[in-house]
Design a protein around this motif. Structure first.
Motif, mmCIF file in Angstrom:
data_model
loop_
_atom_site.group_PDB
_atom_site.id
_atom_site.type_symbol
_atom_site.label_atom_id
_atom_site.label_comp_id
_atom_site.label_asym_id
_atom_site.label_seq_id
_atom_site.Cartn_x
_atom_site.Cartn_y
_atom_site.Cartn_z
ATOM 1 N N THR A 68 44.516 39.979 25.134
ATOM 2 C CA THR A 68 43.627 41.658 25.645
ATOM 3 C C THR A 68 45.144 42.061 25.900
ATOM 4 O O THR A 68 46.171 41.544 26.420
ATOM 5 N N PRO A 69 45.301 43.894 25.942
ATOM 6 C CA PRO A 69 46.137 43.969 26.399
ATOM 7 C C PRO A 69 46.208 43.589 28.611
ATOM 8 O O PRO A 69 47.845 43.702 29.051
ATOM 9 N N GLU A 70 45.213 43.526 28.986
ATOM 10 C CA GLU A 70 45.497 43.218 30.642
ATOM 11 C C GLU A 70 46.127 41.564 30.126
ATOM 12 O O GLU A 70 46.806 41.418 31.235
ATOM 13 N N SER A 108 46.170 43.943 21.153
ATOM 14 C CA SER A 108 45.446 44.760 20.755
ATOM 15 C C SER A 108 44.190 44.727 21.687
ATOM 16 O O SER A 108 43.730 43.493 22.597
ATOM 17 N N ASP A 109 43.516 46.358 21.677
ATOM 18 C CA ASP A 109 42.157 45.815 22.900
ATOM 19 C C ASP A 109 40.942 45.453 21.446
ATOM 20 O O ASP A 109 39.827 45.317 22.287
ATOM 21 N N LYS A 110 41.223 45.082 20.458
ATOM 22 C CA LYS A 110 40.381 44.805 19.565
ATOM 23 C C LYS A 110 40.977 43.254 19.185
ATOM 24 O O LYS A 110 39.646 42.884 18.813
#
Length: 187
Positions: free
Chosen positions: A124-126, A160-162
């Motif tokens: 995830t980006p975070e 990716s946020d996916k």
């Protein structure tokens, strides 16, 4: 940061058109098990992957359908059926090896699409920000196991946020490391 390490066994991704050829007109994949990546699943459907030397029966199809048919094998699998499959990121199939897929209703010859998946970490980006890594960065991941700990090099970060954060390695790599379930990015 500790990350989940999952073993990705041999599998196939198919286009809608190839699914219809393999299983019959109007056929839909059926979900056997949800995978760690959101929206991805192992289906109940199986095909036979045929190479020049021999074949691999009962290879799982992962869903949903994709824009291109792709076969992901370990290097051992590929060699055993006589295919010289390059190490690539999923989706990078241009100029890769081909094979025949056999289903209950028909066969599909693919001119390219057989790869050994490059080891990678979905993030995830975070989680990428917390780990200090960026999309497409190449890192090392240390895994601790009972008697077979090692450091995997050439691991590509995919952000990716996916995604859900998890590392994917193939069965050859998993066996070499004694079936790791967790790891840590090292630079």
């Amino acid at each position: 940061m500790k990350i989940l390490v999952e073993t990705s066994a041999r599998h196939v991704h198919v286009t809608e058109a190839d699914l219809q050829t393999l299983f019959g007109a109007g056929y839909q994949l059926t979900v056997k098990k949800e995978l760690s990546q959101p929206g991805q699943y192992a289906s109940n459907e199986r095909v036979t992957v045929v190479g020049p030397k021999k074949e691999l029966a009962n290879v799982s199809i992962l869903g949903p359908c994709r824009n291109a048919t792709q076969v992901e094998l370990s290097a051992t699998d590929a060699r055993s059926i006589g295919i010289n499959a390059p190490v690539r990121e999923s989706g990078d199939i241009a100029g890769s090896a081909g094979c025949k897929l056999v289903g209950p209703a028909g066969e599909v010859e693919i001119a390219e699409g057989v790869i050994v998946a490059k080891r990678h970490v979905h993030m995830t980006p975070e989680d990428a920000a917390e780990a200090g890594v960026a999309d497409k960065e190449i890192v090392k991941v240390a895994v601790e196991t009972n008697g077979r700990s090692l450091v995997f090099g050439d691991v590509v970060i995919r952000v990716s946020d996916k995604f859900s954060t998890a590392m994917h390695i193939d069965t050859d790599e998993s066996n070499a490391a004694g079936g790791p379930t967790g790891g840590e990015i090292v630079k």
